[in-house]
Design a protein around this motif. Structure first.
Motif, PDB file in Angstrom:
ATOM      1  N   TYR A  45     -12.769   7.422   3.290  1.00 21.49           N
ATOM      2  CA  TYR A  45     -12.155   6.098   3.524  1.00 21.49           C
ATOM      3  C   TYR A  45     -11.792   5.406   2.006  1.00 21.49           C
ATOM      4  O   TYR A  45     -10.399   4.830   1.897  1.00 21.49           O
ATOM      5  CB  TYR A  45     -13.066   4.878   4.293  1.00 21.49           C
ATOM      6  CG  TYR A  45     -12.368   3.547   4.240  1.00 21.49           C
ATOM      7  CD1 TYR A  45     -11.771   3.418   5.256  1.00 21.49           C
ATOM      8  CD2 TYR A  45     -12.995   2.709   3.194  1.00 21.49           C
ATOM      9  CE1 TYR A  45     -11.133   1.822   5.547  1.00 21.49           C
ATOM     10  CE2 TYR A  45     -12.534   1.333   3.366  1.00 21.49           C
ATOM     11  CZ  TYR A  45     -11.502   1.025   4.348  1.00 21.49           C
ATOM     12  OH  TYR A  45     -10.961  -0.381   4.617  1.00 21.49           O
ATOM     13  N   ASN A  46     -12.608   5.320   1.099  1.00 22.22           N
ATOM     14  CA  ASN A  46     -11.982   5.089  -0.377  1.00 22.22           C
ATOM     15  C   ASN A  46     -10.874   5.712  -0.774  1.00 22.22           C
ATOM     16  O   ASN A  46     -10.123   5.179  -1.091  1.00 22.22           O
ATOM     17  CB  ASN A  46     -13.473   5.115  -1.312  1.00 22.22           C
ATOM     18  CG  ASN A  46     -14.521   4.326  -0.860  1.00 22.22           C
ATOM     19  OD1 ASN A  46     -14.318   3.028  -0.130  1.00 22.22           O
ATOM     20  ND2 ASN A  46     -15.673   4.244  -1.593  1.00 22.22           N
ATOM     21  N   VAL A  47     -10.984   6.971  -0.597  1.00 23.06           N
ATOM     22  CA  VAL A  47      -9.717   7.659  -1.215  1.00 23.06           C
ATOM     23  C   VAL A  47      -8.465   7.401  -0.539  1.00 23.06           C
ATOM     24  O   VAL A  47      -7.462   7.210  -1.191  1.00 23.06           O
ATOM     25  CB  VAL A  47     -10.071   9.310  -1.223  1.00 23.06           C
ATOM     26  CG1 VAL A  47      -8.765  10.138  -1.500  1.00 23.06           C
ATOM     27  CG2 VAL A  47     -11.202   9.736  -2.144  1.00 23.06           C
ATOM     28  N   PHE A  48      -8.388   7.636   0.699  1.00 24.73           N
ATOM     29  CA  PHE A  48      -7.297   7.127   1.694  1.00 24.73           C
ATOM     30  C   PHE A  48      -6.833   5.746   1.379  1.00 24.73           C
ATOM     31  O   PHE A  48      -5.755   5.296   1.151  1.00 24.73           O
ATOM     32  CB  PHE A  48      -7.745   7.404   3.149  1.00 24.73           C
ATOM     33  CG  PHE A  48      -7.736   8.693   3.670  1.00 24.73           C
ATOM     34  CD1 PHE A  48      -7.659   9.826   2.694  1.00 24.73           C
ATOM     35  CD2 PHE A  48      -8.007   8.933   4.856  1.00 24.73           C
ATOM     36  CE1 PHE A  48      -8.003  10.940   3.364  1.00 24.73           C
ATOM     37  CE2 PHE A  48      -8.286  10.032   5.553  1.00 24.73           C
ATOM     38  CZ  PHE A  48      -8.132  11.433   4.736  1.00 24.73           C
ATOM     39  N   THR A  49      -7.631   4.697   1.331  1.00 28.44           N
ATOM     40  CA  THR A  49      -7.058   3.334   1.171  1.00 28.44           C
ATOM     41  C   THR A  49      -6.816   3.196  -0.098  1.00 28.44           C
ATOM     42  O   THR A  49      -5.863   2.339  -0.465  1.00 28.44           O
ATOM     43  CB  THR A  49      -8.379   2.261   1.813  1.00 28.44           C
ATOM     44  OG1 THR A  49      -9.525   2.494   0.868  1.00 28.44           O
ATOM     45  CG2 THR A  49      -8.285   2.693   3.203  1.00 28.44           C
ATOM     46  N   ALA A  50      -7.575   3.627  -1.172  1.00 27.71           N
ATOM     47  CA  ALA A  50      -7.076   3.452  -2.511  1.00 27.71           C
ATOM     48  C   ALA A  50      -5.857   4.174  -2.888  1.00 27.71           C
ATOM     49  O   ALA A  50      -4.834   3.630  -3.371  1.00 27.71           O
ATOM     50  CB  ALA A  50      -8.330   4.034  -3.651  1.00 27.71           C
ATOM     51  N   ALA A  51      -5.538   5.266  -1.958  1.00 26.65           N
ATOM     52  CA  ALA A  51      -4.107   6.171  -2.300  1.00 26.65           C
ATOM     53  C   ALA A  51      -2.968   5.045  -1.720  1.00 26.65           C
ATOM     54  O   ALA A  51      -1.939   4.625  -2.378  1.00 26.65           O
ATOM     55  CB  ALA A  51      -4.160   7.379  -1.685  1.00 26.65           C
ATOM     56  N   ILE A  52      -3.156   4.558  -0.589  1.00 29.41           N
ATOM     57  CA  ILE A  52      -2.211   3.546   0.122  1.00 29.41           C
ATOM     58  C   ILE A  52      -2.034   2.311  -1.112  1.00 29.41           C
ATOM     59  O   ILE A  52      -0.743   2.211  -1.213  1.00 29.41           O
ATOM     60  CB  ILE A  52      -2.928   3.138   1.558  1.00 29.41           C
ATOM     61  CG1 ILE A  52      -2.816   4.414   2.442  1.00 29.41           C
ATOM     62  CG2 ILE A  52      -1.890   1.963   2.079  1.00 29.41           C
ATOM     63  CD1 ILE A  52      -3.606   4.138   3.662  1.00 29.41           C
ATOM     64  N   LYS A  53      -3.134   1.739  -1.354  1.00 28.87           N
ATOM     65  CA  LYS A  53      -3.040   0.656  -2.197  1.00 28.87           C
ATOM     66  C   LYS A  53      -2.202   0.837  -3.454  1.00 28.87           C
ATOM     67  O   LYS A  53      -1.460   0.146  -4.323  1.00 28.87           O
ATOM     68  CB  LYS A  53      -4.128   0.041  -2.355  1.00 28.87           C
ATOM     69  CG  LYS A  53      -4.917  -0.645  -1.406  1.00 28.87           C
ATOM     70  CD  LYS A  53      -6.340  -1.218  -1.836  1.00 28.87           C
ATOM     71  CE  LYS A  53      -7.080  -1.659  -0.573  1.00 28.87           C
ATOM     72  NZ  LYS A  53      -8.564  -2.048  -0.739  1.00 28.87           N
ATOM     73  N   ALA A  54      -2.343   2.351  -4.074  1.00 26.19           N
ATOM     74  CA  ALA A  54      -1.577   2.727  -5.322  1.00 26.19           C
ATOM     75  C   ALA A  54      -0.245   3.124  -5.046  1.00 26.19           C
ATOM     76  O   ALA A  54       0.406   3.447  -6.048  1.00 26.19           O
ATOM     77  CB  ALA A  54      -2.553   3.625  -5.643  1.00 26.19           C
TER      78      ALA A  54
END
Length: 283
Positions: A95-104
């Motif tokens: 979850y952290n990787v997916f959502t951080a990638a989207i925010k980035a």
């Protein structure tokens, strides 16, 4: 591309990092352990702040952030930790990787799923052989459940973000060349490796699949079985299936040693073609 690889110190991850670099990409390994220096950043993926910070830019490593993420980090199999620890680690990290990638602003994500979502260890026989991606996931362990839910998470995130691509690669049992010396011993007992229909994937071919998935131009979610072109057995497939799974429907001619974990979709969509086999290495 500038690519962040989580879990780049693991068995598959080391090969993925090396191959991507050989193809000219700038690769940073995000992991809890690894060789200190350029190309490695220590991180706890369970910490959302650390993940977002890393993917938006790392001083002197990737100051402008990344173009793509390969998410391999996980507790990689059942029984290596408690069920609760496995579930929490894998789900929260993903979850952290997916959502951080989207925010980035990163829209190109390749993530490691697992052959286990197909119903391994097949104590309940598969619906048909060879197995493929067309039937519903059948997780039979907490680890497998985490991988199934990670795929479901990707489905919803790509629905929320139409420009996003997430490809889940359902890797078979990863092997390095030095592992092949044990393969001839598998023939003595057909049930010893029935748990994944006698499948495997050479790490070098696993890395090929990652590279092709990164290069694949698409949006939305997709998933692919990634396995070697052959089985771990010297015995004929038809003989093995008749002995171990006598009541399972067989689709097509399975005689010989071709994989029973169908890689037809990976071949047709990604252009995946395994280059390595334990049979050639054993000669």
């Amino acid at each position: 591309m500038r690519i962040a690889v989580t879990g780049g110190s693991g068995k598959l991850g080391r090969t993925v990092v090396r191959q991507l670099r050989e193809h000219g990409h700038l690769v940073v390994n995000l992991d809890q352990s690894g060789e200190r220096g350029p190309g490695f950043v220590r991180i706890d993926l369970r910490d959302a702040g650390q993940v977002l910070d890393a993917l938006t830019g790392i001083d002197e490593q990737a100051p402008d952030g990344f173009d793509a993420v390969v998410h391999l980090s996980a507790i990689p199999a059942p029984g290596l930790a408690t069920n609760a620890a496995t579930f929490q680690n894998n789900i929260i990290s993903t979850y952290n990787v997916f959502t951080a990638a989207i925010k980035a602003g990163i829209t190109n994500i390749v993530t490691a799923s697992s052959e286990t979502v197909l119903g391994l260890p097949f104590d309940t026989p598969p619906p048909y052989i060879p197995v493929d991606e067309d039937y519903a996931a059948r997780p039979e362990s907490t680890y497998s459940l985490s991988k199934h839910l990670e795929e479901q998470m990707a489905i919803e995130l790509t629905r929320w973000h139409p420009g996003l691509k997430i490809i889940a690669l359902r890797f078979s049992n990863v092997m390095d060349e030095e592992d092949y010396e044990q393969f001839p011993s598998f023939d003595a007992e057909a049930t010893r490796r029935k748990w994944n229909l006698w499948g495997y994937i050479d790490g070098r071919d696993g890395a090929q699949a990652v590279r092709l998935a990164l290069e694949h131009r698409a949006t939305g979610f997709d998933r692919f079985i990634v396995a070697a072109a052959d089985t771990v057995m010297s015995r004929d497939n038809a003989e093995l299936v008749a002995e171990v799974f006598p009541d399972v429907p067989v689709r097509g001619d399975i005689s010989g040693h071709g994989t029973l974990l169908s890689i037809d979709r990976a071949r047709s969509v990604l252009g995946f073609e395994p280059q390595h086999s334990w049979r050639r290495s054993a000669r």
